[in-house]
Write a protein that holds these residues in place. Structure first.
Motif, PDB file in Angstrom:
ATOM      1  N   THR A   1       0.824  -1.206   0.000  1.00 27.87           N
ATOM      2  CA  THR A   1       0.000   0.000   0.000  1.00 27.87           C
ATOM      3  C   THR A   1       0.860   1.259   0.000  1.00 27.87           C
TER       4      THR A   1
ATOM      5  N   ARG B   1       2.723  -7.675   5.632  1.00 31.37           N
ATOM      6  CA  ARG B   1       1.444  -7.355   6.285  1.00 31.37           C
ATOM      7  C   ARG B   1       0.431  -6.884   5.253  1.00 31.37           C
ATOM      8  N   ASP B   2       0.879  -6.051   4.314  1.00 29.28           N
ATOM      9  CA  ASP B   2      -0.001  -5.656   3.209  1.00 29.28           C
ATOM     10  C   ASP B   2      -0.332  -6.864   2.343  1.00 29.28           C
TER      11      ASP B   2
ATOM     12  N   GLN C   1      -0.569 -10.068   2.830  1.00 27.78           N
ATOM     13  CA  GLN C   1      -1.452 -11.154   3.250  1.00 27.78           C
ATOM     14  C   GLN C   1      -2.908 -10.866   2.882  1.00 27.78           C
ATOM     15  N   LYS C   2      -3.222  -9.601   2.596  1.00 30.21           N
ATOM     16  CA  LYS C   2      -4.581  -9.244   2.183  1.00 30.21           C
ATOM     17  C   LYS C   2      -4.755  -9.355   0.672  1.00 30.21           C
ATOM     18  N   ARG C   3      -3.631  -9.424  -0.054  1.00 33.38           N
ATOM     19  CA  ARG C   3      -3.696  -9.355  -1.516  1.00 33.38           C
ATOM     20  C   ARG C   3      -3.030 -10.526  -2.221  1.00 33.38           C
ATOM     21  N   SER C   4      -2.303 -11.346  -1.491  1.00 25.25           N
ATOM     22  CA  SER C   4      -1.543 -12.428  -2.104  1.00 25.25           C
ATOM     23  C   SER C   4      -1.789 -13.734  -1.357  1.00 25.25           C
TER      24      SER C   4
ATOM     25  N   ARG D   1      -0.382 -14.959   2.297  1.00 28.88           N
ATOM     26  CA  ARG D   1      -1.371 -15.289   3.320  1.00 28.88           C
ATOM     27  C   ARG D   1      -1.112 -16.674   3.902  1.00 28.88           C
TER      28      ARG D   1
ATOM     29  N   ASN E   1       3.526 -10.043  13.995  1.00 27.77           N
ATOM     30  CA  ASN E   1       2.639  -9.075  14.638  1.00 27.77           C
ATOM     31  C   ASN E   1       3.091  -8.741  16.060  1.00 27.77           C
TER      32      ASN E   1
END
Length: 236
Positions: free
Chosen positions: A35, A101-102, A104-107, A111, A156
């Motif tokens: 992002t 971190r970005d 895991q929402k898109r790949s 993930r 995290n």
């Protein structure tokens, strides 16, 4: 009998497939999943210092990128005006953590990697390397994780430490140690773990030659988005 998610993700064959797919992740894919332009910060100094081609570097794999980052620590060529190469390396660990971190929402590969229990991750690395590496065993003992503790959990946890503000009742020197240790733990997970097991297969000189710029104009890079001070303030 129904498997728990930990049992499912801990299947050796499945874990190895996940780690191998993650290792095939390229810089091009990392650029697409972020992002903020963390990859620009990651590659700017690498391109200039190692005389690499920005175009070729888009195809660099995750372990190869980790190798470049691993070798910058202690290299005076990466010293800045107000920081040394070790501090620069810590900032790069932060960039990798932010990209994942970005991601895991898109790949899906990211993930799945983040959902791997740590013991499954290191067991998969052992399998890929062909033998249990002593340093990988040391990482297991160091992290002292539960069976269900995942790569994402560790990432995290360390990010929460980095985002925790200094309290006046805590000596600044102690706070500095806590923050630096959290950065190093990120590096241990995201960089050192891969290099520890795969170092015989990864040669810095080979990587440099593979992605080198044959002509000076190939080393042209866009203006860097963030300074070293700014990158330290980017949200994780």
């Amino acid at each position: 009998m129904m498997q728990t998610n930990t049992q499912y993700m801990s299947d050796p064959a499945r874990a190895e497939r996940i780690v191998r797919r993650f290792m095939n992740l390229t810089l091009r894919e990392m650029k697409q999943m972020q992002t903020r332009d963390y990859t620009n910060y990651l590659t700017y100094k690498l391109i200039l210092t190692e005389e690499l081609s920005p175009k070729k570097l888009l195809d660099i794999s995750y372990p190869e990128l980790a190798c470049l980052i691993y070798n910058m620590g202690g290299n005076p060529r990466y010293d800045g005006y107000n920081h040394d190469s070790q501090a620069q390396q810590l900032a790069y660990y932060q960039c990798l953590a932010s990209i994942l971190r970005d991601g895991q929402k898109r790949s899906i590969p990211v993930r799945l990697f983040m959902a791997l229990p740590l013991h499954a991750f290191y067991t998969a690395l052992d399998s890929i390397c062909g033998a249990e590496h002593p340093s990988l065993q040391a990482y297991r003992a160091y992290y002292n994780y539960k069976d269900s503790y995942t790569v994402g959990d560790l990432l995290n946890e360390k990010i929460r430490v980095l985002n925790k503000p200094w309290q006046p009742i805590m000596p600044l020197a102690s706070y500095e140690d806590v923050i630096k240790n959290a950065y190093r733990d990120l590096g241990g997970l995201l960089v050192d773990s891969f290099l520890t097991g795969l170092l015989p297969q990864l040669c810095m000189e080979d990587i440099r030659n593979k992605y080198s710029a044959l002509h000076k104009e190939e080393r042209h890079v866009p203006t860097m988005c963030y300074s070293a001070d700014e990158i330290s303030r980017l949200p994780l």
